[in-house]
Design a protein around this motif. Sequence first.
Motif, PDB file in Angstrom:
ATOM      1  N   GLU A   1      47.464  48.146  36.804  1.00  0.00           N
ATOM      2  CA  GLU A   1      47.809  47.720  35.450  1.00  0.00           C
ATOM      3  C   GLU A   1      48.554  46.392  35.394  1.00  0.00           C
ATOM      4  O   GLU A   1      48.556  45.723  34.351  1.00  0.00           O
ATOM      5  CB  GLU A   1      48.656  48.801  34.774  1.00  0.00           C
ATOM      6  N   ASN A   2      49.206  45.998  36.499  1.00  0.00           N
ATOM      7  CA  ASN A   2      50.083  44.835  36.416  1.00  0.00           C
ATOM      8  C   ASN A   2      49.753  43.711  37.393  1.00  0.00           C
ATOM      9  O   ASN A   2      50.063  42.558  37.114  1.00  0.00           O
ATOM     10  CB  ASN A   2      51.537  45.277  36.619  1.00  0.00           C
ATOM     11  N   CYS A   3      49.178  44.016  38.518  1.00  0.00           N
ATOM     12  CA  CYS A   3      48.764  42.912  39.393  1.00  0.00           C
ATOM     13  C   CYS A   3      47.481  43.287  40.132  1.00  0.00           C
ATOM     14  O   CYS A   3      47.478  43.497  41.340  1.00  0.00           O
ATOM     15  CB  CYS A   3      49.866  42.504  40.370  1.00  0.00           C
TER      16      CYS A   3
ATOM     17  N   GLN B   1      53.946  40.794  33.333  1.00  0.00           N
ATOM     18  CA  GLN B   1      53.486  41.776  34.323  1.00  0.00           C
ATOM     19  C   GLN B   1      54.610  42.129  35.296  1.00  0.00           C
ATOM     20  O   GLN B   1      54.790  43.297  35.657  1.00  0.00           O
ATOM     21  CB  GLN B   1      52.278  41.216  35.077  1.00  0.00           C
TER      22      GLN B   1
ATOM     23  N   ASN C   1      57.063  44.485  33.752  1.00  0.00           N
ATOM     24  CA  ASN C   1      56.531  45.846  33.758  1.00  0.00           C
ATOM     25  C   ASN C   1      56.730  46.505  35.119  1.00  0.00           C
ATOM     26  O   ASN C   1      57.073  47.694  35.207  1.00  0.00           O
ATOM     27  CB  ASN C   1      55.048  45.839  33.400  1.00  0.00           C
TER      28      ASN C   1
END
Length: 475
Positions: free
Chosen positions: A217-219, A359, A362
């Motif tokens: 979801e973030n990287c 990101q 998060n």
Amino acid sequence: MVEVEIRSQKLANGGNRIWRWTVVGAVIVVLLAASLSPWRHSRKFSFIRSPCRCSEGSHKYTGIIEDCCCDYETVDSVNGAVLYPLLQELVTTPFFRYFKVKLWCDCPFWPDDGMCRLRDCSVCECPESEFPEPFKKPHGLPKEDLICQEGKPEAAVDRTLDAKAFRGWAVVDNPWTNDDETDNGEMTYVNLQLNPERYTGYTGPSARRIWDAIYSENCPKYSSGESCQEKKVLYKLISGLHSSISVHIATDYLLDENTNQWGANLQLMYDRVLKHPERVQNLYFTFLFVLRAVTKAATYLEQAEYDSGNHLEDLKAHSLIRQLVHNPKLQAACPLPFDEAKLWQGQSGPELKQQTQKQFRNISALMDCVGCEKCRLWGKLQVLGLGTALKILFSVEGQKDRDQPLQLQRNEVIALMNLLNRLSESLKSVTDMGSSAAMDGLVLQNSGKAARLIQRLRESWMTQWWKNVPTSPLS
């Protein structure tokens, strides 16, 4: 005559059985030799893919580290001779030993996880007399509410600490991280020397859920052949941090729970890190990224006030900082570990930077969802350290802000230097134990291969082959 014939036949049958097992034994020996032949030549095994190379007779990486300005050999040399010994001494000083952190959970992503509803839930099996009065559980809570973490008691944080306040530092939030660092009321000091990063037994769906959320979801991993460095940097930083954490778990592992025997788990190091060249390369990348942040902030770090109340130890910390940021060997060998000026320069640069910052925030918030208290402690520290490196390298917004002074919190500097030490330790472990871990991994792989070959031999064609064996060696 009949008795002689029977005896002769028994003797012949016995000879046939001996001859048959001799043939079988020879076949097995040949298969074993063939399956283990890669192990005999394992010193020629290459972990490295283009553009990096692996030198003959060595597990070490060679060539320039991707997207960086130093080569693997130089980093190994400077780390072993300069950085590692300095950092090992620095993090034991009182100023860098105590870290301020929120230890209780408030997961913003899956609040019903039920892993850690209370501030002290992960230490509920330990006697309250071990901890200072302010950190004990609130009175009046029913006993059944003490829901503890997954894993072993090794995951609990030792809170034997000095709650001394530190003076002379700014109180500002880091725009790259999620925690409100100015909220002192919800934070506690933890002695990092009493809570080493090591194996805790924290495994299972809860642990996988954290890493899955971070990566998916973030990287997400950049596509093959991606030329945009900005789109790769966050993934490589997190991958390198993940590799470092895995190395520390493998080097300080609970080998035997019954005898409380701790030591290096070389097979785990090989499986999680060494057999994946990209993970090792990203570990080097993250190390150089953080090192660049430290050297860029050299003036600030040199002039900062290191006051823990222990005058001699604080002088020592200040001296070690100066030796680190102005080390002539480091400056000569790798004057610019990472060139941050290449990032965010294009038309889409500001947008990419804002996206990366969101990101990373998060990812920082996800640390509150870690169900193991000690894992949460080190996760928060290292993510804050990485966020501090990002803040240092990308705090200047264009030419008009060139004179904008850098402001760092005491906690940010502690996180930054401890993170650099963690990465330095990981690189040294990979350098020192990499060959042994790789050898163990290859031996285990080839042993399994040999066993599978023999099993297939027994289950498939051996039965048919056995039926066709002559009844006499001479027939």
